[in-house]
Design an enzyme around this catalytic site. Structure first.
Site, PDB file in Angstrom:
ATOM      1  N   ASP A   1      14.134  -5.933  10.681  1.00 21.78           N
ATOM      2  CA  ASP A   1      12.691  -6.217  10.574  1.00 21.78           C
ATOM      3  C   ASP A   1      12.241  -6.518  11.993  1.00 21.78           C
ATOM      4  OD1 ASP A   1      10.077  -7.445   9.791  1.00 21.78           O
ATOM      5  OD2 ASP A   1      10.940  -7.375   7.792  1.00 21.78           O
TER       6      ASP A   1
ATOM      7  N   LYS B   1       1.660   7.168   3.028  1.00 23.23           N
ATOM      8  CA  LYS B   1       2.694   7.060   1.995  1.00 23.23           C
ATOM      9  C   LYS B   1       2.889   8.392   1.260  1.00 23.23           C
ATOM     10  CE  LYS B   1       4.020   2.700   2.293  1.00 23.23           C
ATOM     11  NZ  LYS B   1       5.418   2.318   2.519  1.00 23.23           N
TER      12      LYS B   1
ATOM     13  N   TYR C   1      -3.451   4.198   4.474  1.00 27.24           N
ATOM     14  CA  TYR C   1      -2.187   3.807   3.849  1.00 27.24           C
ATOM     15  C   TYR C   1      -1.725   4.873   2.845  1.00 27.24           C
ATOM     16  CZ  TYR C   1       0.943   0.868   0.975  1.00 27.24           C
ATOM     17  OH  TYR C   1       2.015   0.357   0.272  1.00 27.24           O
TER      18      TYR C   1
ATOM     19  N   THR D   1       3.340  -9.792  -3.094  1.00 27.41           N
ATOM     20  CA  THR D   1       3.996 -10.149  -1.831  1.00 27.41           C
ATOM     21  C   THR D   1       2.905 -10.469  -0.800  1.00 27.41           C
ATOM     22  OG1 THR D   1       3.921  -7.901  -1.028  1.00 27.41           O
ATOM     23  CG2 THR D   1       5.883  -8.517  -2.300  1.00 27.41           C
TER      24      THR D   1
ATOM     25  N   ASP E   1      11.790  -2.540  15.699  1.00 29.63           N
ATOM     26  CA  ASP E   1      10.488  -1.987  15.313  1.00 29.63           C
ATOM     27  C   ASP E   1      10.756  -0.533  14.917  1.00 29.63           C
ATOM     28  OD1 ASP E   1       8.057  -0.702  15.222  1.00 29.63           O
ATOM     29  OD2 ASP E   1       7.253  -1.683  17.014  1.00 29.63           O
ATOM     30  N   VAL E   2      10.577  -0.216  13.626  1.00 30.54           N
ATOM     31  CA  VAL E   2      10.977   1.121  13.163  1.00 30.54           C
ATOM     32  C   VAL E   2      10.118   2.240  13.751  1.00 30.54           C
ATOM     33  CG1 VAL E   2      11.993   0.328  10.990  1.00 30.54           C
ATOM     34  CG2 VAL E   2       9.561   0.974  11.052  1.00 30.54           C
TER      35      VAL E   2
END
Ligand SMILES: NC(=O)c1ccc[n+]([C@@H]2O[C@H](COP(=O)([O-])OP(=O)(O)OC[C@H]3O[C@@H](n4cnc5c(N)ncnc54)[C@H](O)[C@@H]3O)[C@@H](O)[C@H]2O)c1
Length: 259
Positions: free
Chosen positions: A34, A154, A150, A185, A61-62
């Site tokens: 993460d 996705k 978003y 979450t 950081d992906v």
């Protein structure tokens, strides 16, 4: 094969944490990643105390190619890389007219480029049989005008997963996608905060009440999903029980999106 290792991105967050906890039952080593190492170490301790798996952490950081490469160098020294869960993601409600280029690019950098980079390095270093599970969203199929950035990012993850599945079908690497529904979450807590700020009719309701109202209106089964529901689907796709399944997308959403 000994010391099977799985990598979970976004492992400090609600879903990533639940996924890491669940798959620690199935892998010898789970690598949590993460943005922040400090939070990851707390998560690792809590998972390690309840499973026999070794849990290691490495901040990354992906969306950053060099950091992803470094993460895989570390992972390859720690075990036989056989599982990847791309759970890191960002999302926020924004009217289309207000999405600026920086926000659009940031959402795609984390959700789409991050999935691409993590999967590309996985393909290069994994020891088959191996599997990738991508966490997309029902936002990829919802046509929600507050989630254009978003949802598009996705949706791109789903098609990328299709390509990986076909491209790797003969190599022993599978790729599948889970579309979570509504899980309470930080992502939803922030979304509800935004809604409350922008809709005076919600001002007197608690965050939980607003979320419950959205769930009631949106989900045919009338209840939110738990992080564990998503983790169970991920564990299945990673396991040998799914050895003939690749290129598929599973909604875990109480009947919201029909695939
Ligand atoms: N919560 C939901 O209802 C829901 C629904 C559908 C899909 N999802 C997806 O599930 C995944 C997990 O979401 P969550 O609800 O647990 O959200 P969350 O915000 O609690 O967790 C997301 C995690 O990703 C991490 N992250 C963000 N940017 C990163 C980066 N550049 N590199 C590495 N890590 C990064 C964050 O630090 C955080 O720990 C996301 O991909 C999200 O889009 C969530």
């Amino acid at each position: 094969m000994t010391n099977k290792l799985a990598i979970v991105t976004g492992a400090s967050g609600g879903l990533g944490l639940a996924i890491a906890s669940r798959i620690a039952e199935d892998f010898d080593t789970v690598m949590l990643t993460d943005l922040q190492e400090e939070r990851l170490s707390e998560v690792a301790e809590s998972i390690e105390s309840s499973t026999s798996a070794r849990v290691i952490v490495s901040a990354c950081d992906v969306s950053d190619q060099a950091q992803v490469a470094g993460l895989y160098d570390t992972a390859a020294r720690e075990g036989a890389i056989t599982g990847l869960v791309n759970a890191a993601g960002i999302g926020m409600f924004t009217p289309i007219a207000e999405i600026d280029v920086e926000l659009w690019d940031r959402v795609f950098a984390v959700n789409t480029r991050g999935t691409f980079l993590m999967s590309q390095h996985f393909i290069r270093t994994a020891q088959p049989p191996a599997a990738i599970v991508n966490i997309s969203s029902i936002g990829a199929r919802a046509g929600n005008d507050m989630l254009a950035h978003y949802g598009a990012s996705k949706a791109a993850v789903i098609e990328f997963s299709h390509a990986v599945a076909r491209g790797c079908a003969r190599t022993g690497i599978r790729s599948n996608t889970v579309m979570p529904g509504f899980i309470y979450t930080d992502m939803w807590r922030n979304t509800v905060a935004y809604l409350k700020q922008n809709d005076p009719s919600l001002a007197d309701l608690t965050t939980e009440q607003v979320f419950a109202g959205i769930v009631d209106q949106s989900i045919p089964m009338g209840r939110a999903q738990e992080p564990e529901d998503i983790a169970e689907a991920v564990a299945f796709f990673l396991s040998d029980r799914a050895k003939n399944i690749t290129g598929q997308t599973l909604a875990v959403d109480g009947g919201t999106v029909l695939t």
